[in-house]
Design a protein around this motif. Structure first.
Motif, PDB file in Angstrom:
ATOM      1  N   LYS A  65       0.843  -1.201   0.000  1.00 19.58           N
ATOM      2  CA  LYS A  65       0.000   0.000   0.000  1.00 19.58           C
ATOM      3  C   LYS A  65       0.877   1.250   0.000  1.00 19.58           C
ATOM      4  O   LYS A  65       2.067   1.191   0.340  1.00 19.58           O
ATOM      5  N   LYS A  66       0.248   2.371  -0.323  1.00 16.63           N
ATOM      6  CA  LYS A  66       0.975   3.651  -0.327  1.00 16.63           C
ATOM      7  C   LYS A  66       1.612   3.906   1.055  1.00 16.63           C
ATOM      8  O   LYS A  66       2.716   4.442   1.150  1.00 16.63           O
ATOM      9  N   SER A  67       0.923   3.484   2.124  1.00 17.97           N
ATOM     10  CA  SER A  67       1.457   3.708   3.476  1.00 17.97           C
ATOM     11  C   SER A  67       2.778   2.942   3.673  1.00 17.97           C
ATOM     12  O   SER A  67       3.670   3.401   4.379  1.00 17.97           O
ATOM     13  N   SER A  92       3.187  13.101  -7.511  1.00 20.48           N
ATOM     14  CA  SER A  92       2.824  14.524  -7.406  1.00 20.48           C
ATOM     15  C   SER A  92       2.451  14.910  -5.987  1.00 20.48           C
ATOM     16  O   SER A  92       2.334  16.087  -5.680  1.00 20.48           O
ATOM     17  N   GLY A  93       2.191  13.919  -5.144  1.00 20.29           N
ATOM     18  CA  GLY A  93       1.810  14.239  -3.772  1.00 20.29           C
ATOM     19  C   GLY A  93       0.378  14.720  -3.666  1.00 20.29           C
ATOM     20  O   GLY A  93       0.018  15.447  -2.746  1.00 20.29           O
ATOM     21  N   THR A  94      -0.469  14.304  -4.615  1.00 17.42           N
ATOM     22  CA  THR A  94      -1.867  14.728  -4.630  1.00 17.42           C
ATOM     23  C   THR A  94      -2.551  14.348  -3.324  1.00 17.42           C
ATOM     24  O   THR A  94      -3.410  15.062  -2.833  1.00 17.42           O
ATOM     25  N   THR A  95      -2.187  13.191  -2.777  1.00 19.55           N
ATOM     26  CA  THR A  95      -2.890  12.730  -1.581  1.00 19.55           C
ATOM     27  C   THR A  95      -1.967  12.667  -0.366  1.00 19.55           C
ATOM     28  O   THR A  95      -2.155  11.835   0.507  1.00 19.55           O
ATOM     29  N   LEU A 138      10.119  16.606 -10.974  1.00 20.46           N
ATOM     30  CA  LEU A 138       9.966  15.378 -10.185  1.00 20.46           C
ATOM     31  C   LEU A 138       8.789  14.540 -10.665  1.00 20.46           C
ATOM     32  O   LEU A 138       8.805  13.317 -10.600  1.00 20.46           O
ATOM     33  N   PHE A 139       7.739  15.201 -11.138  1.00 21.32           N
ATOM     34  CA  PHE A 139       6.570  14.521 -11.713  1.00 21.32           C
ATOM     35  C   PHE A 139       7.038  13.707 -12.926  1.00 21.32           C
ATOM     36  O   PHE A 139       7.835  14.201 -13.735  1.00 21.32           O
ATOM     37  N   THR A 140       6.552  12.486 -13.044  1.00 19.90           N
ATOM     38  CA  THR A 140       7.062  11.609 -14.107  1.00 19.90           C
ATOM     39  C   THR A 140       6.542  11.967 -15.508  1.00 19.90           C
ATOM     40  O   THR A 140       7.071  11.476 -16.499  1.00 19.90           O
ATOM     41  N   PRO A 214      -8.605  11.637 -13.764  1.00 19.41           N
ATOM     42  CA  PRO A 214      -9.804  11.047 -14.366  1.00 19.41           C
ATOM     43  C   PRO A 214     -10.506  12.022 -15.320  1.00 19.41           C
ATOM     44  O   PRO A 214     -10.539  13.219 -15.062  1.00 19.41           O
ATOM     45  N   TRP A 215     -11.034  11.497 -16.408  1.00 19.94           N
ATOM     46  CA  TRP A 215     -11.807  12.323 -17.350  1.00 19.94           C
ATOM     47  C   TRP A 215     -12.806  11.432 -18.067  1.00 19.94           C
ATOM     48  O   TRP A 215     -12.649  10.216 -18.110  1.00 19.94           O
ATOM     49  N   THR A 216     -13.825  12.049 -18.633  1.00 22.61           N
ATOM     50  CA  THR A 216     -14.895  11.269 -19.268  1.00 22.61           C
ATOM     51  C   THR A 216     -15.104  11.744 -20.704  1.00 22.61           C
ATOM     52  O   THR A 216     -14.447  12.674 -21.172  1.00 22.61           O
ATOM     53  N   TYR A 235      -2.609   6.415 -19.121  1.00 24.13           N
ATOM     54  CA  TYR A 235      -2.709   6.261 -17.664  1.00 24.13           C
ATOM     55  C   TYR A 235      -1.362   5.823 -17.118  1.00 24.13           C
ATOM     56  O   TYR A 235      -0.619   5.097 -17.785  1.00 24.13           O
ATOM     57  N   GLY A 236      -1.092   6.240 -15.918  1.00 20.74           N
ATOM     58  CA  GLY A 236       0.109   5.738 -15.264  1.00 20.74           C
ATOM     59  C   GLY A 236       0.257   6.334 -13.892  1.00 20.74           C
ATOM     60  O   GLY A 236      -0.479   7.246 -13.515  1.00 20.74           O
ATOM     61  N   LEU A 237       1.184   5.802 -13.144  1.00 16.84           N
ATOM     62  CA  LEU A 237       1.490   6.358 -11.822  1.00 16.84           C
ATOM     63  C   LEU A 237       2.963   6.122 -11.555  1.00 16.84           C
ATOM     64  O   LEU A 237       3.537   5.133 -12.021  1.00 16.84           O
ATOM     65  N   SER A 238       3.552   7.065 -10.839  1.00 17.11           N
ATOM     66  CA  SER A 238       4.997   7.019 -10.667  1.00 17.11           C
ATOM     67  C   SER A 238       5.438   5.720 -10.002  1.00 17.11           C
ATOM     68  O   SER A 238       6.480   5.169 -10.345  1.00 17.11           O
ATOM     69  N   TRP A 301      -1.428  -1.502  -4.516  1.00 14.11           N
ATOM     70  CA  TRP A 301      -2.817  -1.059  -4.409  1.00 14.11           C
ATOM     71  C   TRP A 301      -2.871   0.392  -4.896  1.00 14.11           C
ATOM     72  O   TRP A 301      -2.504   1.305  -4.159  1.00 14.11           O
ATOM     73  N   THR A 302      -3.322   0.609  -6.162  1.00 16.80           N
ATOM     74  CA  THR A 302      -3.240   1.969  -6.730  1.00 16.80           C
ATOM     75  C   THR A 302      -4.295   2.904  -6.152  1.00 16.80           C
ATOM     76  O   THR A 302      -4.156   4.114  -6.263  1.00 16.80           O
ATOM     77  N   ASN A 303      -5.377   2.328  -5.618  1.00 13.16           N
ATOM     78  CA  ASN A 303      -6.509   3.139  -5.157  1.00 13.16           C
ATOM     79  C   ASN A 303      -7.399   3.596  -6.305  1.00 13.16           C
ATOM     80  O   ASN A 303      -8.416   4.243  -6.074  1.00 13.16           O
ATOM     81  N   ASP A 304      -7.007   3.326  -7.551  1.00 14.90           N
ATOM     82  CA  ASP A 304      -7.793   3.765  -8.711  1.00 14.90           C
ATOM     83  C   ASP A 304      -8.880   2.742  -9.025  1.00 14.90           C
ATOM     84  O   ASP A 304      -8.619   1.536  -9.015  1.00 14.90           O
ATOM     85  N   ILE A 305     -10.074   3.249  -9.301  1.00 16.41           N
ATOM     86  CA  ILE A 305     -11.231   2.362  -9.514  1.00 16.41           C
ATOM     87  C   ILE A 305     -11.522   2.196 -11.003  1.00 16.41           C
ATOM     88  O   ILE A 305     -11.750   3.177 -11.716  1.00 16.41           O
ATOM     89  N   GLY A 420      -1.444  21.647 -14.762  1.00 17.07           N
ATOM     90  CA  GLY A 420      -1.337  20.279 -14.260  1.00 17.07           C
ATOM     91  C   GLY A 420      -2.683  19.675 -13.948  1.00 17.07           C
ATOM     92  O   GLY A 420      -3.669  19.921 -14.642  1.00 17.07           O
ATOM     93  N   LYS A 421      -2.714  18.866 -12.885  1.00 15.50           N
ATOM     94  CA  LYS A 421      -3.951  18.196 -12.490  1.00 15.50           C
ATOM     95  C   LYS A 421      -4.886  19.240 -11.866  1.00 15.50           C
ATOM     96  O   LYS A 421      -4.440  20.155 -11.197  1.00 15.50           O
ATOM     97  N   LEU A 422      -6.186  19.043 -12.071  1.00 19.34           N
ATOM     98  CA  LEU A 422      -7.169  19.990 -11.530  1.00 19.34           C
ATOM     99  C   LEU A 422      -8.010  19.285 -10.482  1.00 19.34           C
ATOM    100  O   LEU A 422      -8.506  18.187 -10.717  1.00 19.34           O
TER     101      LEU A 422
END
Ligand code: ADP
Length: 431
Positions: A65-67, A92-95, A138-140, A214-216, A235-238, A301-305, A420-422
């Motif tokens: 996990k991220k923790s 990015s440290g979003t969370t 630093l952002f990938t 996320p976008w639709t 899609y991706g994550l560091s 565990w990415t947390n992404d649904i 960047g991210k909104l």
């Protein structure tokens, strides 16, 4: 070219499984030996790498996990000595506190490879120019897209995010055929051209590679029309590598994004029980990095649904993932109803009078959570149209099952992405 690496992208499922199994077995040996966290985790679970004979046994391994990454900040999860690490990035440290990730020479080659595959799937070709508006640093996103585009043989314009005026000039004068940025920044660029009365038909840009949030389909229609491009999802994550974990094909829009599963083994699991879900069912996306050397992860565990599924009619054999509904920890629970902001975005799409620029304000009134949806109308006159407002509120109630206040805002009044991210949620409840 139709594929960057046809052999790997079209492997038969049997060959793909064999390759995954072989890679998994090497990976397990490496992490057991070199990452004390994994040795401890295995020993505590009474597991040995030899117990995992194939990817079919992977669910025996506990999740990471991220923790866990935060507990080992900054370098405690690295599996190679630092003198083999060639690059360090961070999320990015979003969370919260960012997580630190590292790459060996080989990891960077894999990164370039999956981004090059992704760019070709998005419509890019060698010889084209890439307007890279993902942030460098630093952002990938920035450096990740840069490396893959270079490997593909594109000319990279390393604009980075922000300074919208300059972006518009470069798009007009440098004539890139491909742009990559966040979908919300593509909205900003599109709206800025419109505001200035510049006809985007005159731009050379044909393809947009959009991701990092996320976008639709609502945003897809807006930016495709506004920038005159074909827009696909990246899609991706560091923690897994960066952008290019998965990519949608420009000729298969709406059918999901290919996960490059010779490098990243995906599972979708139940958010509450962690049980692996059948293909097609929505849950938390989990990845095992089959080839990573410096920063390998088991069942992250990415947390992404989202959900994953094979598409027999597709150009490539790799599994596809649906678009991300949101992060599990971004899900709002409003009066007992689970809510992702993308659900509201999908509804907004159905109203021709609205732009897909919106945000959700969450407050607590008399101990009850309330959501106010601020939406933007395309014209100033519609901003006072109570009829539209009532229709939106009704549609939200019918579709999501929640009563929300709707506020119509004049064009260009809701904050936009500055590069960047909104964040689309403003939570004003006391924590
Ligand atoms: P952070 O988690 O700090 O934002 P990253 O910059 O590595 O760090 O971002 C990775 C996250 O961004 C993913 O886990 C996911 O939540 C989101 N993301 C990336 N690409 C997409 C995409 N195409 N669609 C939806 N969400 C995405």
């Amino acid at each position: 070219m139709e594929y960057f690496n046809k052999e790997k992208e079209t492997l038969s499922l049997d060959a793909l499984r064999n390759l995954q199994n072989k890679r998994l077995s090497h990976l397990l040996e490496r992490v057991y030996e070199n990452v004390p966290f994994y040795k401890r985790q295995f020993d505590q679970a009474g597991l040995h790498p030899d117990d995992i004979k194939s990817v079919d046994d992977i669910s025996k391994i506990p999740f990471t996990k991220k923790s866990d990454l935060r507990d080992h900040y900054p370098y405690g999860m690295f599996a190679t000595p630092m003198d083999e690490v060639q690059r360090i990035h961070a999320s990015s440290g979003t969370t919260g506190k960012p997580t630190v990730v590292g790459y060996t020479k080989n990891d960077l080659e894999v990164f370039d490879e999956v981004v090059a595959r992704s760019l070709v799937a998005a419509g890019a070709q060698p010889g084209m120019k890439l307007h890279n508006a993902y942030g460098y640093g630093l952002f990938t996103g920035g450096l990740g897209m840069h490396g893959g585009a270079t490997k593909l043989g594109m000319a990279v314009i390393p604009v980075s995010g922000g300074m919208t005026e300059r972006q518009l000039t470069i798009l007009q004068d440098f004539k890139p055929e491909v742009i990559c940025c966040t979908p919300s920044y593509a909205q900003t660029l599109s709206a800025s051209f419109l505001e200035k009365g510049i006809d985007t038909k005159d731009l050379a840009v044909k393809f947009g590679v959009l991701g990092a949030e996320p976008w639709t389909e609502a945003i897809r229609s807006q930016v495709e029309e506004g920038l005159q491009i074909t827009a696909t999802n990246i899609y991706g994550l560091s923690e897994i590598i960066g952008p290019g974990v998965s990519q949608e094909d420009f000729e298969e829009q709406g059918t999901g994004s290919y996960i490059w599963e010779d490098h990243f083994y995906p599972e979708v699991v139940d958010r509450d029980t962690g049980k692996v879900l059948p293909f097609g069912q929505e849950g938390v996306l989990v990845f095992t990095t089959l080839t990573k050397e410096a920063f390998p992860l088991l069942r992250y565990w990415t947390n992404d649904i989202c959900s994953i599924n094979y598409d027999a009619n597709a150009k490539r054999s790799h599994i596809k993932m649906s678009s991300i509904k949101g992060r599990s920890d971004d899900m709002l629970i409003i009066r007992g109803v689970n809510l992702f902001y993308t659900q509201v975005e999908e509804i907004i799409h159905q109203f021709g009078a609205l732009t897909p620029n919106y945000r959700l304000l969450v407050t607590k009134e008399k101990n009850m959570d309330q959501v106010c949806v601020e939406v933007e109308t395309k014209s100033h006159t519609d901003a006072a149209n109570n009829n539209i407002k009532d229709q939106i509120a009704l549609k939200i109630k019918d579709t999501i099952g929640l009563s929300m206040n709707v506020t119509l805002c004049s064009p260009n009044t809701i904050p936009k992405s500055q590069g960047g991210k909104l964040s689309r949620i403003v939570d004003r409840r006391e924590k």
